[in-house]
Scaffold this motif. Structure first.
Motif, PDB file in Angstrom:
ATOM      1  N   UNK A 175       0.831  -1.202   0.000  1.00 15.07           N
ATOM      2  CA  UNK A 175       0.000   0.000   0.000  1.00 15.07           C
ATOM      3  C   UNK A 175       0.869   1.258   0.000  1.00 15.07           C
ATOM      4  N   UNK A 176       2.016   1.201   0.682  1.00 17.74           N
ATOM      5  CA  UNK A 176       2.932   2.347   0.692  1.00 17.74           C
ATOM      6  C   UNK A 176       3.518   2.571  -0.701  1.00 17.74           C
ATOM      7  N   UNK A 177       3.850   1.479  -1.362  1.00 20.11           N
ATOM      8  CA  UNK A 177       4.381   1.580  -2.717  1.00 20.11           C
ATOM      9  C   UNK A 177       3.359   2.216  -3.653  1.00 20.11           C
ATOM     10  N   UNK A 178       2.094   1.852  -3.521  1.00 17.72           N
ATOM     11  CA  UNK A 178       1.055   2.440  -4.368  1.00 17.72           C
ATOM     12  C   UNK A 178       1.007   3.958  -4.190  1.00 17.72           C
ATOM     13  N   UNK A 179       1.085   4.409  -2.937  1.00 15.04           N
ATOM     14  CA  UNK A 179       1.060   5.844  -2.674  1.00 15.04           C
ATOM     15  C   UNK A 179       2.297   6.526  -3.254  1.00 15.04           C
ATOM     16  N   UNK A 180       3.464   5.933  -3.042  1.00 15.27           N
ATOM     17  CA  UNK A 180       4.684   6.535  -3.586  1.00 15.27           C
ATOM     18  C   UNK A 180       4.626   6.585  -5.108  1.00 15.27           C
ATOM     19  N   UNK A 181       4.111   5.535  -5.739  1.00 16.72           N
ATOM     20  CA  UNK A 181       4.037   5.497  -7.202  1.00 16.72           C
ATOM     21  C   UNK A 181       3.214   6.659  -7.737  1.00 16.72           C
ATOM     22  N   UNK A 182       2.103   6.957  -7.074  1.00 15.41           N
ATOM     23  CA  UNK A 182       1.259   8.077  -7.499  1.00 15.41           C
ATOM     24  C   UNK A 182       1.990   9.402  -7.309  1.00 15.41           C
ATOM     25  N   UNK A 183       2.616   9.582  -6.143  1.00 21.14           N
ATOM     26  CA  UNK A 183       3.334  10.821  -5.866  1.00 21.14           C
ATOM     27  C   UNK A 183       4.508  11.019  -6.832  1.00 21.14           C
ATOM     28  N   UNK A 184       5.254   9.947  -7.091  1.00 16.55           N
ATOM     29  CA  UNK A 184       6.388  10.032  -8.020  1.00 16.55           C
ATOM     30  C   UNK A 184       5.910  10.430  -9.416  1.00 16.55           C
ATOM     31  N   UNK A 185       4.856   9.813  -9.877  1.00 20.02           N
ATOM     32  CA  UNK A 185       4.359  10.099 -11.224  1.00 20.02           C
ATOM     33  C   UNK A 185       3.898  11.546 -11.353  1.00 20.02           C
TER      34      UNK A 185
END
Length: 447
Positions: A175-185
């Motif tokens: 779930x943390x990775x999903x959030x980071x992926x959105x923020x990074x993009x």
């Protein structure tokens, strides 16, 4: 099993996005405001090739999941593969809602000496793909439907955060990775994409950066984000593991190599001589890097391995990406050769080994992207196009941009990891890490 508030919030966001899209005009219902051409300008051959190329680039993300999945330990194969595969869902939705607007919307930036330089796109330019229809865009892709251009670019946005996952494999919460992926993009990928590929972008218009297919936008950004991720999450408790499935790695490499033709040759945005040239330089650079890697390993008293051959091939693909449409086949042979040596040295550099970049993402993609950017600035053809063709200023601009992109991607990602960790803890518990992420995160196993 109780459902945490974070999962309820995530589901609510998806529901709001799905419903919100109904309030925007359909893609076929928009006026021609002067930025679009008529359907008479569409070239059938270009449409056919970019449709095929978009499909090839999409295939690269499942290919990456096999490539990474085969290299991790047996307890983390599914989690690692899913981290790549899930980007097809998350980033595709994000791209339609706002990502494409931020990347290719009307430039928001600053004016200097009467010229406007864009930093990021206006989020209200194409939200929910409004005004993204079948008519060609005058400036971005004048012979194919605008929606095809947008979907082709979407595949680049999808694979970029997926590349990062190899650095923190075996220890990140899903779930943390999903959030980071959105923020990074949103915060790293889209501004870089706009600055490099939009006609009013700062790095394109002022610096004259040559990045034919994503060496800067995709590989350097992912490589430096990977390095930041490895530093923030720290080393694994047991950093040494045997790859679980080398045939997966071989399969993934084949899918990546195959898909890369769409990635590079498709970036010509036409069925043209440039596309054919990029097709040739892509495969020769990869072949050169693969052979160089295994021979260089042997010279350094390491066994010739299937894993080494695969990593070398991918490094060659990364390095040729920014210059594939600007250099000759002979030059691509050298680019693959020298990039493989530099990346191989970095992979085995003891100082870098202290950082637990699980699958050497920075040493391969980050360093490969850097080499590609430098070598493109040296060899690119055309008048004053590179160092060897009188373009000393162009080369200097590339070096300045290299420093800027490196710092922006690394420190920006470092901040995003910190923000993510404050919202949802990034790293799994010691017990979950020992158990393996396949079971602890997904209750699934390859056994």
């Amino acid at each position: 099993m109780t459902v945490g508030l974070k999962w309820i919030a995530a589901f609510a966001i998806i529901a709001l996005i799905a419903i919100g899209g109904l309030f925007w005009s359909p893609i076929t219902d928009f006026p021609n405001t002067g930025e679009f051409l008529t359907e008479d300008h569409i070239v059938g051959a270009d449409v056919a090739w970019i449709l095929a190329a978009a499909g090839l680039v999409l295939l690269m993300t499942p290919g990456l999941s096999f490539f990474y999945g085969g290299m991790v330990g047996k307890k983390n194969v599914i989690s690692t593969m899913l981290q790549s595969f899930i980007a097809l869902g998350v980033i595709s939705i994000l791209w339609v809602v706002i990502g494409f607007s931020l990347s290719f919307g009307d430039s928001l930036g600053f004016t200097m000496n009467g010229e406007h330089y864009g930093i990021i796109g206006n989020p209200l330019s194409y939200p929910f793909f409004s005004r993204v229809g079948v008519l060609p865009h005058k400036m971005m892709a004048s012979t194919i439907p605008f929606i095809l251009f947008a979907l082709f670019q979407m595949k680049f946005a999808v694979i970029t955060p997926a590349l990062i996952t190899g650095s923190f494999a075996e220890r990140v919460r899903f779930i943390s990775y999903l959030l980071f992926m959105v923020l990074f993009s949103l915060c790293i990928y889209t501004p870089l994409c706009h600055m490099v590929w939009h006609h009013d972008g700062l790095l394109n218009k002022y610096f004259g950066i040559k990045d034919f297919a994503g060496g800067t936008v995709v590989h350097m950004s992912a490589g430096f984000a990977a390095l930041a991720g490895a530093l923030v999450l720290g080393n694994r408790k047991n950093p040494h593991h045997d790859p679980s499935n080398i045939p997966y790695v071989l399969l993934g490499t084949g899918m990546l190599w195959f898909g890369w033709f769409g990635f590079n040759a498709g970036s010509a945005l036409s069925a043209s001589a440039t596309a054919a040239s990029a097709f040739g330089t892509t495969t020769i650079a990869s072949a050169s890097a693969m052979i160089t890697w295994i021979f260089f390993d042997r010279i350094n008293r390491r066994k010739i391995s299937a894993l080494g051959a695969c990593i070398g091939a991918v490094v060659g693909l990364v390095a040729i990406t920014p210059g594939c449409g600007f250099v000759s086949v002979a030059e691509s042979l050298f680019i693959g050769f020298i990039s493989a040596i530099v990346s191989n040295v970095m992979v085995n550099w003891k100082a870098l080994k202290r950082i637990d970049d699980t699958l050497d993402v920075f040493a391969c993609h980050g360093v490969g992207g850097i080499m590609g950017m430098i070598l493109t600035a040296i060899f690119a053809h055309g008048e004053n196009a590179s160092l060897l063709h009188g373009g000393i200023e162009v080369f200097a601009h590339h070096m300045a941009a290299l420093v800027f992109v490196s710092c922006f991607a690394f420190f920006g990602s470092l901040l995003l990891y910190k923000i993510t960790d404050r919202i949802i803890t990034l790293r799994v518990s010691e017990e979950s890490e020992e158990m393996g992420l396949d079971i602890s995160q997904h209750e699934e196993s390859i056994c």
